[in-house]
Scaffold this motif. Sequence first.
Motif, mmCIF file in Angstrom:
data_model
loop_
_atom_site.group_PDB
_atom_site.id
_atom_site.type_symbol
_atom_site.label_atom_id
_atom_site.label_comp_id
_atom_site.label_asym_id
_atom_site.label_seq_id
_atom_site.Cartn_x
_atom_site.Cartn_y
_atom_site.Cartn_z
ATOM 1 N N GLN A 4 0.827 -1.203 0.000
ATOM 2 C CA GLN A 4 0.000 0.000 0.000
ATOM 3 C C GLN A 4 0.863 1.256 0.000
ATOM 4 O O GLN A 4 0.606 2.195 -0.771
ATOM 5 N N LEU A 5 1.884 1.298 0.838
ATOM 6 C CA LEU A 5 2.742 2.477 0.912
ATOM 7 C C LEU A 5 3.550 2.655 -0.371
ATOM 8 O O LEU A 5 3.789 3.784 -0.810
ATOM 9 N N GLU A 6 3.983 1.558 -0.982
ATOM 10 C CA GLU A 6 4.719 1.649 -2.235
ATOM 11 C C GLU A 6 3.864 2.282 -3.316
ATOM 12 O O GLU A 6 4.329 3.125 -4.092
ATOM 13 N N ASP A 7 2.601 1.890 -3.395
ATOM 14 C CA ASP A 7 1.684 2.467 -4.378
ATOM 15 C C ASP A 7 1.473 3.955 -4.121
ATOM 16 O O ASP A 7 1.490 4.771 -5.056
ATOM 17 N N LEU A 8 1.280 4.323 -2.870
ATOM 18 C CA LEU A 8 1.069 5.728 -2.527
ATOM 19 C C LEU A 8 2.313 6.557 -2.814
ATOM 20 O O LEU A 8 2.217 7.696 -3.287
ATOM 21 N N VAL A 153 11.697 7.630 2.254
ATOM 22 C CA VAL A 153 10.656 7.796 1.249
ATOM 23 C C VAL A 153 9.574 8.715 1.810
ATOM 24 O O VAL A 153 9.566 9.040 3.001
ATOM 25 N N PHE A 154 8.656 9.149 0.955
ATOM 26 C CA PHE A 154 7.610 10.073 1.407
ATOM 27 C C PHE A 154 6.773 9.464 2.527
ATOM 28 O O PHE A 154 6.546 10.091 3.564
ATOM 29 N N LEU A 155 6.308 8.265 2.328
ATOM 30 C CA LEU A 155 5.505 7.569 3.331
ATOM 31 C C LEU A 155 6.243 6.314 3.763
ATOM 32 O O LEU A 155 6.641 5.500 2.919
ATOM 33 N N GLU A 156 6.434 6.138 5.057
ATOM 34 C CA GLU A 156 7.115 4.947 5.556
ATOM 35 C C GLU A 156 6.466 4.485 6.851
ATOM 36 O O GLU A 156 5.868 5.287 7.582
ATOM 37 N N TRP A 157 6.586 3.203 7.110
ATOM 38 C CA TRP A 157 6.039 2.651 8.336
ATOM 39 C C TRP A 157 7.045 2.830 9.456
ATOM 40 O O TRP A 157 8.199 2.427 9.348
ATOM 41 N N ASP A 158 6.612 3.490 10.527
ATOM 42 C CA ASP A 158 7.438 3.711 11.709
ATOM 43 C C ASP A 158 7.147 2.577 12.684
ATOM 44 O O ASP A 158 6.119 2.579 13.368
ATOM 45 N N GLU A 159 8.069 1.616 12.725
ATOM 46 C CA GLU A 159 7.873 0.434 13.558
ATOM 47 C C GLU A 159 7.883 0.782 15.039
ATOM 48 O O GLU A 159 7.135 0.198 15.833
ATOM 49 N N VAL A 160 8.725 1.745 15.427
ATOM 50 C CA VAL A 160 8.838 2.124 16.837
ATOM 51 C C VAL A 160 7.531 2.701 17.364
ATOM 52 O O VAL A 160 7.056 2.334 18.448
ATOM 53 N N ASN A 161 6.957 3.620 16.594
ATOM 54 C CA ASN A 161 5.748 4.309 17.057
ATOM 55 C C ASN A 161 4.462 3.731 16.473
ATOM 56 O O ASN A 161 3.372 4.230 16.784
#
Length: 238
Positions: A4-8, A153-161
């Motif tokens: 999903q994030l890759e597409d966005l 990247v513009f949108l990334e998953w923040d694993e910590v938060n």
Amino acid sequence: MRGQLEDLNRKLQELDLEQSLAFVLETIVGKKVFSTSFGIEDQVLTHFLQKYANTITVFTLDTGRQFDETYEVFHKTQKKYPALTIETYTPEEKEIKKYINEYGINGFYDSIENRKACCAIRKVAPLSRALQGADLWITGLRSEQSANRENMVFLEWDEVNQLVKFNPLLAYSLPEIEALVTSFNIPISNLYKKGFLSIGCAPCTRALLPGENFRAGRWWWENGKKECGLHIHSDKNN
């Protein structure tokens, strides 16, 4: 989440700043927050996010060791953008007292471990409280600010938060940011004009010397990566 994030991210590459903000704020569901330290990048985002005052929560971290100029630009920002309410998060007083008793008031100069411990109390812990319940975190990070941020990247998953981090200014150069400040008469810190391109706590920040990179003025007595723990880059976008 990775797909999903890759597409966005592919779509975001085709959008300008205003379009990308509108697109992400409409696409990502849940609580949206924007963190500002009143640096030049955050001030630009504040200007463009003011019309989303009812959609996002804006907050800042007051470490207790800020420059007077930071409080001055905080005040100017409140006056220029009255629709935005800027929430302030501060460190726990008992933790500050414990640190001072153990390491001294300026113990962060003694070792990297001491400095990181101070950052953890004054910045990381308040940030964790500020991000509670958030699904999207908007930041003013740019890729050219340091080698640690070049692969972001513009949108990334923040694993910590456990949320999506959005870096809308990622591809912007400093001259482009400065041009926006001039065009829209955006208030910035007086320190910026004195060579403070990255402004943190007063004891830990100095003006840049000619030819130095953006982060050289932060924790200048240390070698190696210069991050405080607020932005831990992760490639785990799943």
